[in-house]
Design a protein around this motif. Sequence first.
Motif, PDB file in Angstrom:
ATOM      1  N   VAL A  66      61.738  61.958  54.073  1.00 43.43           N
ATOM      2  CA  VAL A  66      63.238  63.377  53.416  1.00 43.43           C
ATOM      3  C   VAL A  66      61.839  63.135  51.972  1.00 43.43           C
ATOM      4  O   VAL A  66      61.363  62.867  51.605  1.00 43.43           O
ATOM      5  CB  VAL A  66      64.201  61.696  52.858  1.00 43.43           C
ATOM      6  CG1 VAL A  66      64.964  62.433  52.041  1.00 43.43           C
ATOM      7  CG2 VAL A  66      64.088  61.432  54.380  1.00 43.43           C
ATOM      8  N   VAL A  67      62.336  64.886  51.305  1.00 49.12           N
ATOM      9  CA  VAL A  67      62.003  65.240  50.443  1.00 49.12           C
ATOM     10  C   VAL A  67      62.846  65.479  49.665  1.00 49.12           C
ATOM     11  O   VAL A  67      64.077  66.260  49.395  1.00 49.12           O
ATOM     12  CB  VAL A  67      61.091  66.950  50.669  1.00 49.12           C
ATOM     13  CG1 VAL A  67      60.650  67.645  50.039  1.00 49.12           C
ATOM     14  CG2 VAL A  67      60.155  66.703  51.651  1.00 49.12           C
ATOM     15  N   LYS A  68      63.307  65.431  48.034  1.00 45.93           N
ATOM     16  CA  LYS A  68      63.589  65.787  46.770  1.00 45.93           C
ATOM     17  C   LYS A  68      63.988  67.184  46.597  1.00 45.93           C
ATOM     18  O   LYS A  68      62.500  68.014  46.760  1.00 45.93           O
ATOM     19  CB  LYS A  68      63.910  65.353  46.105  1.00 45.93           C
ATOM     20  CG  LYS A  68      64.349  63.883  45.824  1.00 45.93           C
ATOM     21  CD  LYS A  68      64.032  62.913  45.490  1.00 45.93           C
ATOM     22  CE  LYS A  68      64.962  61.427  45.285  1.00 45.93           C
ATOM     23  NZ  LYS A  68      66.241  61.442  46.474  1.00 45.93           N
ATOM     24  N   VAL A  69      64.332  68.289  46.378  1.00 44.99           N
ATOM     25  CA  VAL A  69      64.055  69.536  45.722  1.00 44.99           C
ATOM     26  C   VAL A  69      63.050  69.129  44.297  1.00 44.99           C
ATOM     27  O   VAL A  69      63.930  68.232  43.965  1.00 44.99           O
ATOM     28  CB  VAL A  69      65.452  69.379  45.137  1.00 44.99           C
ATOM     29  CG1 VAL A  69      65.700  71.254  43.760  1.00 44.99           C
ATOM     30  CG2 VAL A  69      67.011  70.009  45.928  1.00 44.99           C
ATOM     31  N   GLY A  70      62.621  70.023  44.415  1.00 44.56           N
ATOM     32  CA  GLY A  70      60.972  69.963  42.985  1.00 44.56           C
ATOM     33  C   GLY A  70      60.148  69.464  43.467  1.00 44.56           C
ATOM     34  O   GLY A  70      59.080  69.632  42.951  1.00 44.56           O
ATOM     35  N   GLN A  71      60.744  68.667  44.869  1.00 45.87           N
ATOM     36  CA  GLN A  71      58.873  67.966  44.961  1.00 45.87           C
ATOM     37  C   GLN A  71      57.798  68.823  45.903  1.00 45.87           C
ATOM     38  O   GLN A  71      58.145  69.903  46.340  1.00 45.87           O
ATOM     39  CB  GLN A  71      59.154  67.064  45.884  1.00 45.87           C
ATOM     40  CG  GLN A  71      57.824  66.602  46.926  1.00 45.87           C
ATOM     41  CD  GLN A  71      59.175  64.647  47.420  1.00 45.87           C
ATOM     42  OE1 GLN A  71      59.937  64.490  47.485  1.00 45.87           O
ATOM     43  NE2 GLN A  71      57.670  64.257  48.038  1.00 45.87           N
ATOM     44  N   ALA A  72      57.037  69.025  45.062  1.00 45.26           N
ATOM     45  CA  ALA A  72      55.795  69.473  45.950  1.00 45.26           C
ATOM     46  C   ALA A  72      55.874  69.467  47.236  1.00 45.26           C
ATOM     47  O   ALA A  72      55.583  67.896  47.924  1.00 45.26           O
ATOM     48  CB  ALA A  72      54.112  69.400  44.955  1.00 45.26           C
ATOM     49  N   ILE A  73      55.482  70.037  48.413  1.00 43.58           N
ATOM     50  CA  ILE A  73      55.632  70.300  49.615  1.00 43.58           C
ATOM     51  C   ILE A  73      54.353  70.707  49.894  1.00 43.58           C
ATOM     52  O   ILE A  73      53.591  70.425  51.137  1.00 43.58           O
ATOM     53  CB  ILE A  73      56.919  70.784  50.313  1.00 43.58           C
ATOM     54  CG1 ILE A  73      57.238  72.343  49.792  1.00 43.58           C
ATOM     55  CG2 ILE A  73      57.844  69.960  49.911  1.00 43.58           C
ATOM     56  CD1 ILE A  73      58.129  72.973  50.532  1.00 43.58           C
ATOM     57  N   LEU A  74      53.675  71.862  49.728  1.00 44.07           N
ATOM     58  CA  LEU A  74      52.737  72.270  50.489  1.00 44.07           C
ATOM     59  C   LEU A  74      51.587  72.769  48.773  1.00 44.07           C
ATOM     60  O   LEU A  74      51.650  72.980  47.862  1.00 44.07           O
ATOM     61  CB  LEU A  74      52.971  73.608  50.989  1.00 44.07           C
ATOM     62  CG  LEU A  74      52.084  75.142  51.301  1.00 44.07           C
ATOM     63  CD1 LEU A  74      51.849  74.322  52.899  1.00 44.07           C
ATOM     64  CD2 LEU A  74      52.961  76.009  51.182  1.00 44.07           C
ATOM     65  N   GLU A  75      50.185  73.168  49.507  1.00 40.81           N
ATOM     66  CA  GLU A  75      49.316  73.449  48.547  1.00 40.81           C
ATOM     67  C   GLU A  75      47.857  74.689  48.994  1.00 40.81           C
ATOM     68  O   GLU A  75      47.528  74.664  50.325  1.00 40.81           O
ATOM     69  CB  GLU A  75      47.853  72.459  47.861  1.00 40.81           C
ATOM     70  CG  GLU A  75      47.484  72.329  46.862  1.00 40.81           C
ATOM     71  CD  GLU A  75      47.216  70.617  46.511  1.00 40.81           C
ATOM     72  OE1 GLU A  75      47.213  70.246  45.714  1.00 40.81           O
ATOM     73  OE2 GLU A  75      45.860  70.423  46.788  1.00 40.81           O
ATOM     74  N   VAL A  76      47.877  75.647  48.071  1.00 41.68           N
ATOM     75  CA  VAL A  76      47.894  76.305  48.120  1.00 41.68           C
ATOM     76  C   VAL A  76      46.036  76.599  47.349  1.00 41.68           C
ATOM     77  O   VAL A  76      46.480  76.089  46.224  1.00 41.68           O
ATOM     78  CB  VAL A  76      48.168  78.366  48.805  1.00 41.68           C
ATOM     79  CG1 VAL A  76      49.208  77.695  49.398  1.00 41.68           C
ATOM     80  CG2 VAL A  76      48.939  77.734  47.074  1.00 41.68           C
ATOM     81  N   GLU A  77      44.981  77.316  47.590  1.00 37.45           N
ATOM     82  CA  GLU A  77      44.194  78.279  46.938  1.00 37.45           C
ATOM     83  C   GLU A  77      43.978  79.701  46.975  1.00 37.45           C
ATOM     84  O   GLU A  77      44.887  79.657  48.596  1.00 37.45           O
ATOM     85  CB  GLU A  77      43.035  77.279  47.184  1.00 37.45           C
ATOM     86  CG  GLU A  77      41.867  77.804  48.352  1.00 37.45           C
ATOM     87  CD  GLU A  77      40.718  76.551  48.762  1.00 37.45           C
ATOM     88  OE1 GLU A  77      40.498  76.599  47.355  1.00 37.45           O
ATOM     89  OE2 GLU A  77      40.125  77.260  49.433  1.00 37.45           O
TER      90      GLU A  77
END
Length: 77
Positions: A66-77
């Motif tokens: 369960v993910v809240k609005v504004g929570q980080a979900i993905l990381e890119v470079e």
Amino acid sequence: MTRQMLLPKLNEFGNDATVSGWMVAVGDSITIDMPVINMEMEKAEVEVCSTVAGKVIRQLVRKGDVVKVGQAILEVE
């Protein structure tokens, strides 16, 4: 330099959603507006598009989370 994608507000009623599946994997290159994750809300499944571009280096949430609005979900470079 790494950047994170945050879960955007999906509708005016909910502040969270459940991850129902990823559409990209670690190592994939993504562009802005590319569908990257499916999120399940009370009555609908929503395809969320990327707000960042680059190479996926880490998925920060898993199917069923369960993910809240504004929570980080993905990381890119």
